[in-house]
Design an enzyme around this catalytic site. Sequence first.
Site, PDB file in Angstrom:
ATOM      1  CG  ASP A  69       2.846   3.751   6.508  1.00 50.85           C
ATOM      2  OD1 ASP A  69       2.694   2.508   6.313  1.00 50.85           O
ATOM      3  OD2 ASP A  69       3.357   4.497   5.911  1.00 50.85           O
ATOM      4  CD  GLU A 126       1.709   1.487   0.854  1.00 45.09           C
ATOM      5  OE1 GLU A 126       1.406   1.411  -0.393  1.00 45.09           O
ATOM      6  OE2 GLU A 126       0.995   2.498   1.535  1.00 45.09           O
TER       7      GLU A 126
END
EC number: 3.4.17.11
Length: 373
Positions: A69, A126
Amino acid sequence: MLADILADTEEMVRCESPSSDAAALARSADVVARLGTRRLGAEPERLGIHLRWRLGAEPSRVLLLGHHDTVWPLGSLATHPCTVDGTVDGGVLRGPGCFDMKAGLALAFHVAAGRSGVTLLVTGDEELGSPGSRELIEEEARAAEVALVLEASAPGGALKTERKGVSVYEVEVTGRAAHAGLEPERGHNATVELAHQVLAIAALADAERGTTVTPTLMSAGTARNTVSAKGFVAVDVRVRTASEQDRVDVAMRALRPVVPGTRLDVRGGPNRPPLAASASVGLFTRAARIAAELGQPPLAGVAVGGGSDGNLTAGVGTPTLDGLGAVGGGAHADDEHVLVGELVPRAALLSALLDELLAAPTKTAPAAGSPRP
């Protein structure tokens, strides 16, 4: 090797993956899974937007950790296209998420290929603080002897040997609305209360201990001529030690209203424990020696304020070395970039480090999910 690492990185960068967009993350997970399967010769376990490869028949000893991400919203490729400027060996790769940290994932695929005793875990949240993957990360870390985090390097290719712990809070103030001109005395002003709280919160910082307590997002009120009934402030906390994280947490929860008639609601708390230097010193010493044996420039280790999933692996007692990914700069910024000429040397360092770790005598590691002694 370089052409393949570049091709893999570019393919991942061109699949945008903002942390808050579930559909985009699913598409990105598909791309990462396909690339990983091609390089590793095995399909991953699909755990929603998270991917896990267990390589080889022997028990896993080394955890390789990364995320797919990014902080970049959909459409960023239109203004920040994925390009390679200059010569291939001396060029610069640009594009949203290339440095943080899709080039690191490409490196992980290439150095892990053909190995046994390695788990590669790629998460998809994250940048949000790993709310959905924390338990998974900690479980894998407890089962491993060491964790190597493929996050982007610090400036100059330095490894991240110490990270501050992170806490996040939201403080909401509830007051009472009233007409600001006709009868302000009937109101309980949330804006004024919020001002008191922001000053009290900022005063919790301690520069000598490296503790920062920073009010960030803030809002209050609904109209120019109305005593505000609601206020809100977000707070970012960074600490070097667990004791400081505890001190600030106790103080945040002890906040009390100053303006009569107002009420406080404090939400949040510690998000990531500190990654202490003691968690990385052994691995860093080994990596620095290997870099010298490979004829690479002296390897530096630095302390940084940003958190990563390495905080979580270190927090459960697993020796952790972070910042092993791409060399470049501009994470989360318009100038995000990867130095192409550093990709192969980085892969060589990672490969040699893995060789040494996997060749060492096996230590008894706790079963997944069990606490370390």
